[in-house]
Design a protein around this motif. Sequence first.
Motif, short mmCIF file in Angstrom:
data_model
loop_
_atom_site.label_atom_id
_atom_site.label_comp_id
_atom_site.label_asym_id
_atom_site.label_seq_id
_atom_site.Cartn_x
_atom_site.Cartn_y
_atom_site.Cartn_z
N ASP A 1 41.72 50.72 46.60
CA ASP A 1 40.66 49.73 46.41
C ASP A 1 40.23 49.76 44.94
O ASP A 1 39.94 50.82 44.39
CB ASP A 1 39.47 50.04 47.32
N GLY A 2 40.26 48.61 44.28
CA GLY A 2 39.97 48.53 42.85
C GLY A 2 41.19 48.83 41.99
O GLY A 2 41.10 48.88 40.78
N LEU B 1 46.81 43.30 43.10
CA LEU B 1 45.51 43.85 42.70
C LEU B 1 44.57 43.75 43.89
O LEU B 1 44.42 42.67 44.47
CB LEU B 1 44.95 43.05 41.53
N ARG B 2 43.92 44.84 44.24
CA ARG B 2 43.05 44.85 45.42
C ARG B 2 41.60 45.05 45.04
O ARG B 2 41.26 45.91 44.23
CB ARG B 2 43.47 45.99 46.35
N GLN B 3 40.74 44.25 45.66
CA GLN B 3 39.29 44.43 45.63
C GLN B 3 38.82 44.32 47.08
O GLN B 3 38.78 43.22 47.64
CB GLN B 3 38.61 43.35 44.77
N GLY B 4 38.52 45.45 47.70
CA GLY B 4 38.11 45.44 49.11
C GLY B 4 39.25 44.95 49.99
O GLY B 4 40.36 45.47 49.95
N GLU C 1 40.45 41.88 49.74
CA GLU C 1 41.09 40.78 49.03
C GLU C 1 42.19 41.31 48.10
O GLU C 1 42.01 42.32 47.42
CB GLU C 1 40.05 40.03 48.20
N ARG D 1 45.09 39.93 45.15
CA ARG D 1 45.63 38.88 44.29
C ARG D 1 47.03 39.30 43.86
O ARG D 1 47.29 40.47 43.61
CB ARG D 1 44.77 38.69 43.05
N ASP E 1 37.23 44.77 35.21
CA ASP E 1 37.88 43.62 35.84
C ASP E 1 39.10 43.13 35.07
O ASP E 1 39.50 41.98 35.21
CB ASP E 1 36.87 42.47 35.98
N GLN F 1 41.53 40.09 35.94
CA GLN F 1 42.19 40.31 37.22
C GLN F 1 41.99 39.12 38.16
O GLN F 1 42.87 38.78 38.93
CB GLN F 1 41.67 41.58 37.89
N ALA F 2 40.84 38.47 38.08
CA ALA F 2 40.48 37.41 39.01
C ALA F 2 41.33 36.15 38.87
O ALA F 2 41.64 35.50 39.88
CB ALA F 2 39.01 37.04 38.87
#
Length: 119
Positions: free
Chosen positions: A23-24, A43-46, A48, A50, A75, A88-89
Amino acid sequence: MDTFTPAQSTNRQALCRLDEIPDGGATAVDARLLDGEESLILLRQGDEVRGYLNICPHAGRRLDYAPGKFLLKGDTLTCCVHGATFNQADGLCIGGPCRGEHLRTVAVQVEAGVVKLAQ
């Protein structure tokens, strides 16, 4: 921003389990895309994830400094070769030799704890 699509198949290609990506954090996986076999950055955030091609738009080199190991800070994701820094987004280069360019997006989704190519 270019988005790559998976090769035609009846089943979406599983890339990895969600819990295999910190995560992250990020990991690299190989996937079959229309252009052939490619390395992807996940790339992981929680819950989610990408996906991007593991290719820097500046010089066409991989972004990881060792297989599946990336320079992440806050980020951003930094290319290990020439220091290009990407959000990252959205994959936008915000610093370095390819400022204003984007990483190439690969559509992915998480289903039942598995990261798959989206159709």
